[in-house]
Design a protein around this motif. Structure first.
Motif, PDB file in Angstrom:
ATOM      1  N   ALA A 176       0.832  -1.202   0.000  1.00 46.17           N
ATOM      2  CA  ALA A 176       0.000   0.000   0.000  1.00 46.17           C
ATOM      3  C   ALA A 176       0.871   1.258   0.000  1.00 46.17           C
ATOM      4  O   ALA A 176       0.598   2.217  -0.732  1.00 46.17           O
ATOM      5  CB  ALA A 176      -0.927  -0.002   1.210  1.00 46.17           C
ATOM      6  N   LEU A 177       1.907   1.266   0.806  1.00 49.98           N
ATOM      7  CA  LEU A 177       2.791   2.426   0.884  1.00 49.98           C
ATOM      8  C   LEU A 177       3.568   2.635  -0.411  1.00 49.98           C
ATOM      9  O   LEU A 177       3.856   3.773  -0.792  1.00 49.98           O
ATOM     10  CB  LEU A 177       3.758   2.261   2.059  1.00 49.98           C
ATOM     11  N   ASP A 178       3.888   1.551  -1.096  1.00 51.99           N
ATOM     12  CA  ASP A 178       4.609   1.664  -2.367  1.00 51.99           C
ATOM     13  C   ASP A 178       3.780   2.363  -3.433  1.00 51.99           C
ATOM     14  O   ASP A 178       4.336   2.922  -4.384  1.00 51.99           O
ATOM     15  CB  ASP A 178       5.003   0.271  -2.868  1.00 51.99           C
ATOM     16  N   ASN A 179       2.451   2.316  -3.288  1.00 55.44           N
ATOM     17  CA  ASN A 179       1.555   2.918  -4.282  1.00 55.44           C
ATOM     18  C   ASN A 179       0.498   3.763  -3.582  1.00 55.44           C
ATOM     19  O   ASN A 179      -0.693   3.702  -3.904  1.00 55.44           O
ATOM     20  CB  ASN A 179       0.883   1.829  -5.117  1.00 55.44           C
ATOM     21  N   TRP A 180       0.924   4.577  -2.602  1.00 55.34           N
ATOM     22  CA  TRP A 180      -0.004   5.257  -1.709  1.00 55.34           C
ATOM     23  C   TRP A 180      -0.998   6.172  -2.429  1.00 55.34           C
ATOM     24  O   TRP A 180      -2.177   6.200  -2.095  1.00 55.34           O
ATOM     25  CB  TRP A 180       0.775   6.044  -0.662  1.00 55.34           C
ATOM     26  N   ALA A 181      -0.540   6.914  -3.404  1.00 57.65           N
ATOM     27  CA  ALA A 181      -1.416   7.865  -4.086  1.00 57.65           C
ATOM     28  C   ALA A 181      -2.607   7.164  -4.727  1.00 57.65           C
ATOM     29  O   ALA A 181      -3.726   7.693  -4.747  1.00 57.65           O
ATOM     30  CB  ALA A 181      -0.634   8.650  -5.140  1.00 57.65           C
ATOM     31  N   THR A 182      -2.387   5.957  -5.234  1.00 59.11           N
ATOM     32  CA  THR A 182      -3.464   5.188  -5.870  1.00 59.11           C
ATOM     33  C   THR A 182      -4.265   4.387  -4.859  1.00 59.11           C
ATOM     34  O   THR A 182      -5.496   4.319  -4.929  1.00 59.11           O
ATOM     35  CB  THR A 182      -2.868   4.226  -6.926  1.00 59.11           C
TER      36      THR A 182
ATOM     37  N   PRO B 141      -6.826   6.270  -1.423  1.00 56.24           N
ATOM     38  CA  PRO B 141      -8.253   6.604  -1.594  1.00 56.24           C
ATOM     39  C   PRO B 141      -9.163   5.375  -1.574  1.00 56.24           C
ATOM     40  O   PRO B 141     -10.281   5.436  -1.043  1.00 56.24           O
ATOM     41  CB  PRO B 141      -8.280   7.295  -2.958  1.00 56.24           C
ATOM     42  N   LYS B 142      -8.685   4.269  -2.112  1.00 51.59           N
ATOM     43  CA  LYS B 142      -9.484   3.040  -2.104  1.00 51.59           C
ATOM     44  C   LYS B 142      -9.614   2.489  -0.678  1.00 51.59           C
ATOM     45  O   LYS B 142     -10.686   2.009  -0.289  1.00 51.59           O
ATOM     46  CB  LYS B 142      -8.845   1.996  -3.019  1.00 51.59           C
ATOM     47  N   LEU B 143      -8.528   2.563   0.086  1.00 53.31           N
ATOM     48  CA  LEU B 143      -8.585   2.113   1.481  1.00 53.31           C
ATOM     49  C   LEU B 143      -9.510   3.015   2.302  1.00 53.31           C
ATOM     50  O   LEU B 143     -10.234   2.537   3.189  1.00 53.31           O
ATOM     51  CB  LEU B 143      -7.184   2.117   2.092  1.00 53.31           C
ATOM     52  N   ALA B 144      -9.509   4.303   1.996  1.00 53.80           N
ATOM     53  CA  ALA B 144     -10.383   5.242   2.707  1.00 53.80           C
ATOM     54  C   ALA B 144     -11.849   4.934   2.456  1.00 53.80           C
ATOM     55  O   ALA B 144     -12.681   5.009   3.377  1.00 53.80           O
ATOM     56  CB  ALA B 144     -10.055   6.671   2.297  1.00 53.80           C
ATOM     57  N   VAL B 145     -12.179   4.581   1.232  1.00 54.11           N
ATOM     58  CA  VAL B 145     -13.567   4.192   0.909  1.00 54.11           C
ATOM     59  C   VAL B 145     -13.936   2.920   1.667  1.00 54.11           C
ATOM     60  O   VAL B 145     -15.049   2.807   2.216  1.00 54.11           O
ATOM     61  CB  VAL B 145     -13.726   3.986  -0.614  1.00 54.11           C
ATOM     62  N   LEU B 146     -13.008   1.976   1.730  1.00 55.04           N
ATOM     63  CA  LEU B 146     -13.252   0.737   2.463  1.00 55.04           C
ATOM     64  C   LEU B 146     -13.449   1.022   3.947  1.00 55.04           C
ATOM     65  O   LEU B 146     -14.320   0.429   4.602  1.00 55.04           O
ATOM     66  CB  LEU B 146     -12.083  -0.223   2.250  1.00 55.04           C
TER      67      LEU B 146
ATOM     68  N   THR C 289      -3.750   7.162  10.126  1.00 55.76           N
ATOM     69  CA  THR C 289      -3.463   8.309   9.269  1.00 55.76           C
ATOM     70  C   THR C 289      -3.578   9.597  10.079  1.00 55.76           C
ATOM     71  O   THR C 289      -4.350   9.673  11.038  1.00 55.76           O
ATOM     72  CB  THR C 289      -4.430   8.358   8.082  1.00 55.76           C
ATOM     73  N   PRO C 290      -2.827  10.630   9.711  1.00 53.38           N
ATOM     74  CA  PRO C 290      -2.850  11.872  10.488  1.00 53.38           C
ATOM     75  C   PRO C 290      -4.232  12.474  10.677  1.00 53.38           C
ATOM     76  O   PRO C 290      -4.570  12.944  11.774  1.00 53.38           O
ATOM     77  CB  PRO C 290      -1.941  12.805   9.671  1.00 53.38           C
TER      78      PRO C 290
END
Length: 336
Positions: free
Chosen positions: A38-44, A47-52, A202-203
């Motif tokens: 997830a951290l390797d591709n955080w920008a992508t 947002p998907k994790l936030a929706v989840l 997350t902050p």
């Protein structure tokens, strides 16, 4: 958003999203198999994790009970673990106890060491040692996980790269430290595997408690069920996290997933050393600190380091009394 890694028999576990109350979680492996991925591709991915995470809060996705005992450290291993000493009060006490003056540069240039990051302990895993004479100590700390940070990054760039925050038990073997430092080559045997909190946060999840550089909440450290430390992580922090991250990146880039620690959380009291919780103070986040104060005050320490069978608990509660990161709770056990 709160993220955790569940143990599944593999090295890196599997990624789950955890609800705010730390009671339920949902699989996130269809988005990213591990937190490092997830951290390797955080920008992508973020947002998907936030929706989840939002769906989990509304019971709109399948979930299971979140058991902190089943959690590994959020990153079971990392590309980088560098620990600072942001609370200069702690360093000042260490040196004063052995009759050494604190150089003026310590107030402007952070201390930092590179720790072993290949095998972190789970938050409920025991701390296993061969000999209690090593001087086993806990160190209650805060840490951040960053995205890619370029070499020579500014403090503002470093601040923008902070992705997650968590708690740390940076285990130290005080009996081995002096001989190692005397060699002039730094820590190694005296700094065994550290443990991190069950969840990384997350902050934005921290609200007003996170000001972009410091976490303004008390760190609760208990030994054998009794309050040992209640120091506020946002107080007496000489170097904030963006400053520590920029310091680490001065001569090298930091890869996504690098962990930067605060060092032992330490508060002064009326300009002087703190007092134990039992005496109305906020106590200490490591045993070495109270031993330093005893040495300065009485000429010798009396509080013992951790013994086999002792238990340490490190946790942080929000202003409503709810656990933010879950608890690190570890028993000291003898190596077979």
């Amino acid at each position: 958003m709160k993220l955790a890694t569940l143990k599944d028999g593999s090295r890196d576990g599997r990624l789950v999203v955890v609800n705010t109350s730390l009671t339920r979680c949902t699989e996130a492996t269809h988005i990213a198999p591990t937190l490092q991925a997830a951290l390797d591709n955080w920008a992508t991915v973020a947002p998907k994790l936030a929706v989840l995470a939002e769906s989990l809060e509304h019971d709109a996705v399948p979930s299971l009970r979140f058991h902190e005992h089943n959690a590994h450290s959020p990153l079971p291993r990392a590309y980088q673990w560098a620990d600072g000493s942001a609370y200069v009060n702690h360093v000042e006490l260490v040196r004063k106890a052995r009759g050494a003056e604190l150089p003026e540069s310590f107030w402007t240039d952070p201390l930092m060491y590179q720790g072993g990051s290949d095998s972190f302990l789970g938050p409920r895993d025991p701390v296993v040692m061969a000999d209690a004479a090593y001087g086993i100590d806990m160190e209650g700390e805060i840490a951040v996980i960053v995205d890619d940070v370029p070499m020579g990054a500014s403090v503002d760039q470093a601040r923008a790269a902070i992705r997650l925050i968590m708690l740390v038990n940076d285990v130290s073997l005080r009996g081995l430290i002096p001989a190692e430092l005397a060699k002039g080559f730094g820590f190694f045997q005296s700094k065994p595997s550290s443990a991190f909190s069950p969840v990384a946060v997350t902050p934005e999840e921290l609200g007003e408690a996170w000001d972009g550089g410091k976490l303004h909440l008390p760190l609760r450290v208990d030994v054998n069920g009794k309050p040992f430390g209640r120091a506020n992580a946002g107080v007496d922090m000489t170097f904030d996290f963006p400053t520590l991250v920029a310091h680490a990146a001065k001569t090298r880039p930091l890869a996504a997933g690098s962990i930067i620690g605060s060092g032992t959380v330490s508060n002064k009291l009326d300009g002087g050393p703190g007092k134990p919780v039992s005496e109305g103070g906020v106590g200490y986040s490591c045993i070495a600190e109270i031993r330093m104060i005893e040495t300065i005050r009485d000429g010798a320490p009396k509080t013992p380091f951790l013994q086999f069978g002792d238990t340490v608990r490190i946790e942080m509660l929000d202003r409503d009394g709810h656990s933010v990161f879950g608890a690190i709770e570890q028993r000291i056990e003898r190596h077979a």
